[in-house]
Design an enzyme around this catalytic site. Structure first.
Site, PDB file in Angstrom:
ATOM      1  N   HIS A 239      48.067  46.997  27.654  1.00 23.34           N
ATOM      2  CA  HIS A 239      47.882  47.650  28.705  1.00 23.34           C
ATOM      3  C   HIS A 239      48.282  46.751  29.928  1.00 23.34           C
ATOM      4  CE1 HIS A 239      44.189  45.280  28.241  1.00 23.34           C
ATOM      5  NE2 HIS A 239      44.100  45.192  29.475  1.00 23.34           N
ATOM      6  N   LYS A 243      51.801  43.039  34.144  1.00 21.28           N
ATOM      7  CA  LYS A 243      51.205  41.786  35.053  1.00 21.28           C
ATOM      8  C   LYS A 243      52.604  40.571  34.868  1.00 21.28           C
ATOM      9  CE  LYS A 243      46.347  42.442  34.899  1.00 21.28           C
ATOM     10  NZ  LYS A 243      44.737  41.709  34.835  1.00 21.28           N
TER      11      LYS A 243
HETATM   12  P1  C2E Z   1      41.334  47.099  39.014  1.00 15.77           P
HETATM   13  O1  C2E Z   1      40.445  46.933  39.960  1.00 15.77           O
HETATM   14  O2  C2E Z   1      42.217  47.939  39.153  1.00 15.77           O
HETATM   15  O3  C2E Z   1      42.092  45.605  39.077  1.00 15.77           O
HETATM   16  C1  C2E Z   1      43.272  45.590  38.236  1.00 15.77           C
HETATM   17  C2  C2E Z   1      43.620  43.974  38.053  1.00 15.77           C
HETATM   18  O4  C2E Z   1      43.855  43.407  39.339  1.00 15.77           O
HETATM   19  C3  C2E Z   1      42.468  42.915  37.570  1.00 15.77           C
HETATM   20  O5  C2E Z   1      42.480  42.972  35.790  1.00 15.77           O
HETATM   21  C4  C2E Z   1      42.989  41.650  37.977  1.00 15.77           C
HETATM   22  O6  C2E Z   1      44.090  41.144  37.367  1.00 15.77           O
HETATM   23  C5  C2E Z   1      43.228  42.277  39.631  1.00 15.77           C
HETATM   24  N1  C2E Z   1      42.237  41.920  40.313  1.00 15.77           N
HETATM   25  C6  C2E Z   1      41.263  43.066  40.725  1.00 15.77           C
HETATM   26  N2  C2E Z   1      40.797  42.274  41.879  1.00 15.77           N
HETATM   27  C7  C2E Z   1      41.085  41.165  42.153  1.00 15.77           C
HETATM   28  C8  C2E Z   1      40.494  40.163  42.957  1.00 15.77           C
HETATM   29  O7  C2E Z   1      39.463  40.250  43.785  1.00 15.77           O
HETATM   30  N3  C2E Z   1      41.188  38.983  42.699  1.00 15.77           N
HETATM   31  C9  C2E Z   1      42.208  38.623  41.926  1.00 15.77           C
HETATM   32  N4  C2E Z   1      42.638  37.598  41.818  1.00 15.77           N
HETATM   33  N5  C2E Z   1      42.554  39.708  41.168  1.00 15.77           N
HETATM   34  C10 C2E Z   1      42.112  40.729  41.230  1.00 15.77           C
HETATM   35  P2  C2E Z   1      41.084  42.702  35.124  1.00 15.77           P
HETATM   36  O8  C2E Z   1      40.546  41.415  35.676  1.00 15.77           O
HETATM   37  O9  C2E Z   1      41.582  42.903  33.889  1.00 15.77           O
HETATM   38  O10 C2E Z   1      40.217  43.716  35.600  1.00 15.77           O
HETATM   39  C11 C2E Z   1      40.329  45.119  34.919  1.00 15.77           C
HETATM   40  C12 C2E Z   1      39.270  46.291  35.612  1.00 15.77           C
HETATM   41  O11 C2E Z   1      38.023  45.965  35.541  1.00 15.77           O
HETATM   42  C13 C2E Z   1      39.449  46.418  37.224  1.00 15.77           C
HETATM   43  O12 C2E Z   1      40.652  46.858  37.411  1.00 15.77           O
HETATM   44  C14 C2E Z   1      38.133  46.868  37.656  1.00 15.77           C
HETATM   45  O13 C2E Z   1      38.287  48.125  37.174  1.00 15.77           O
HETATM   46  C15 C2E Z   1      37.106  46.215  36.586  1.00 15.77           C
HETATM   47  N6  C2E Z   1      36.649  45.020  37.241  1.00 15.77           N
HETATM   48  C16 C2E Z   1      36.979  43.634  36.914  1.00 15.77           C
HETATM   49  N7  C2E Z   1      36.282  42.775  37.910  1.00 15.77           N
HETATM   50  C17 C2E Z   1      35.583  43.706  38.678  1.00 15.77           C
HETATM   51  C18 C2E Z   1      34.158  43.539  39.352  1.00 15.77           C
HETATM   52  O14 C2E Z   1      33.978  42.207  39.562  1.00 15.77           O
HETATM   53  N8  C2E Z   1      33.459  44.458  39.818  1.00 15.77           N
HETATM   54  C19 C2E Z   1      34.078  45.764  39.326  1.00 15.77           C
HETATM   55  N9  C2E Z   1      33.348  46.864  39.867  1.00 15.77           N
HETATM   56  N10 C2E Z   1      34.897  46.171  38.617  1.00 15.77           N
HETATM   57  C20 C2E Z   1      35.660  44.952  38.213  1.00 15.77           C
HETATM   58 FE    FE Z   2      45.417  46.401  34.187  1.00 17.29          FE
HETATM   59 FE    FE Z   3      43.099  43.471  30.897  1.00 16.69          FE
END
Ligand code: C2E
Ligand code: FE
Ligand code: FE
Ligand code: SIN
Ligand code: SIN
Ligand code: SIN
Length: 380
Positions: A239, A243
């Site tokens: 998925h 990246k």
């Molecule tokens: P998403 O919010 O669409 O984020 C997609 C990807 O963007 C994340 O994949 C991560 O690689 C990056 N990303 C998002 N926000 C940040 C950030 O603040 N800093 C950095 N360095 N990278 C960021 P990842 O980690 O696999 O997360 C997948 C999904 O999981 C996210 O999609 C979001 O829907 C959820 N998620 C992850 N962490 C959180 C969180 O702390 N709070 C909430 N509400 N959702 C989260």
């Molecule tokens: Fe993703």
């Molecule tokens: Fe992932």
């Protein structure tokens, strides 16, 4: 000896006459030459060998050079599928290329009694011949156990007959084996691609494993057939393959992304889709859909296309839950792992918002199973 009689009560049979032998060969030759599935082929070969030389059991062992093991998917009365290649008489044949005929395995130091101890079976007479490919490399062995005629031992003629059976089946075995290796290789490549997508963001290979298993469990909970749950399991690890195109300073940023950075980050979904979309392979097609749609939201506020409800492919909806569950339950460069309660609350709140409500129900139904996966594939 009487122990064996009480357990399996073998019925004595007669040696086959030459015309009966031909019939057996004809019966199996057609099936074997058309069989591309390795498991089924191994079973057919075992059945043919057993009938041909009147043995109680017959097994086709394949040699895995890399792991140095002998394995089989099917064996008469044996549910074990793998053993060290140095083990027992089968191992001896594979390593030396020598055929073996013995009257009583228990008088032979090379015999490994562990299988009998587990199954309660009494191995006595044994015949093992090596199985070679067209380059004369040993790829496994044919093992017959217990002669079922009144004589009770295998003869030189049995050895010749089994060799003939091996020759007949050899070509089919080789091509089915090759096909199997190709498929295993494809799975590995696909898996590795998934790991590459994740490893750049410092996530471990276990993330890929967990998302694969979570997705399979959710698909299974929806009532999908095994073929489709396996497909989703293989495709979901890719998925985040998009990246690979995201610059390090964004991907590995320890804190919150700016709006501008997040816009760039969001492109990973369509980048992944574009990398995969032209493939005709089943798994990669599924993976392209998942790459494109795993950040869509049920309420239409996701990306890249703002799709809504069932416009989002079911594979995308499934992987969305698997991915977020794993992201929240793990440390990321930008956040600490959440407590389970907090995660469960989020899924309740996001029911029919971020996520498909009926999948959230499946998620809660299957929570025990999901947590077992999480604990099995912990990050170290
Ligand atoms: P998403 O919010 O669409 O984020 C997609 C990807 O963007 C994340 O994949 C991560 O690689 C990056 N990303 C998002 N926000 C940040 C950030 O603040 N800093 C950095 N360095 N990278 C960021 P990842 O980690 O696999 O997360 C997948 C999904 O999981 C996210 O999609 C979001 O829907 C959820 N998620 C992850 N962490 C959180 C969180 O702390 N709070 C909430 N509400 N959702 C989260
Ligand atoms: Fe993703
Ligand atoms: Fe992932
Ligand atoms: C078996 O009994 O299945 C294998 C043991 C051996 O080859 O010695
Ligand atoms: C996001 O940026 O949309 C989610 C990541 C977070 O809440 O830190
Ligand atoms: C699909 O599997 O093609 C989508 C069906 C659905 O969205 O329920």
């Amino acid at each position: 000896m009487h122990e064996m009689m009480s357990i399996s009560e073998p019925k004595l049979r007669k040696e086959l006459a030459p015309d009966e032998m031909l019939q057996v060969i004809f019966k199996y030759a057609a099936k074997i030459s058309g069989e591309k599935d390795l498991d089924k082929l191994l079973m057919l070969m075992a059945d043919m060998g057993r009938e041909l030389i009147v043995s109680d059991r017959c097994t086709v062992w394949l040699y895995d050079q890399e792991k140095d093991t002998l394995w089989t998917k099917v064996a008469h009365g044996v549910d074990r599928i793998e053993m060290p290649s140095t083990s027992g008489l089968a191992g001896h044949t594979v390593h030396t290329g020598e055929s073996i005929i013995i009257e009583d395995a228990y008088n032979d130091k090379r015999f490994n009694q562990n299988v009998d101890k587990q199954t309660g079976y009494r191995t006595k007479a044994m015949l093992v011949i090596p199985f070679r490919n067209h380059e004369e490399e040993i790829i496994g062995c044919y093992q017959a156990i217990n002669k079922m005629t009144s004589i009770g031992i295998f003869s030189e003629q049995d050895l010749k007959n089994l060799e003939m059976a091996a020759t007949y089946a050899g070509k089919s075995l080789e091509s089915a084996f090759l096909q199997y290796e190709i498929e295993e290789t494809q799975k590995e490549i696909i898996y590795t691609m998934g790991e590459i997508g994740e490893s750049r963001s410092k996530e471990t290979g276990n993330h890929v494993k967990r998302v694969a298993e979570y997705s399979r469990i959710l698909a299974d909970g929806l009532g999908m057939k095994r073929e489709e749950t396996e497909l989703i399991k293989m495709a979901s690890p890719m998925h985040d393959i998009g990246k690979v195109a995201i610059p390090d300073d964004i991907l590995k940023k320890p804190g919150k992304l700016t709006d501008e950075e997040f816009e760039i980050m969001k492109s990973h979904a369509s980048i992944g889709y574009n990398l995969l979309k032209n493939s005709k392979r089943h798994i990669l097609k599924a993976a392209s859909i998942i790459a494109n749609e795993h950040h869509e939201k049920w309420n239409g506020r996701g990306y890249p296309n703002g799709k809504k409800g069932e416009e989002i492919h079911i594979y995308g909806r499934i992987t969305a839950i698997a991915d977020v569950f794993d992201a929240l339950a793990s440390d990321r460069c930008y956040k600490k792992a959440w407590e389970l309660d907090r995660i469960l609350n989020l899924f309740k709140e996001e029911r029919n918002e971020h996520f498909d409500g009926k999948l959230v129900d499946v998620f809660f139904d299957k929570l025990d199973e999901l947590l077992k996966v999480r604990d099995t594939y912990k990050d170290v």
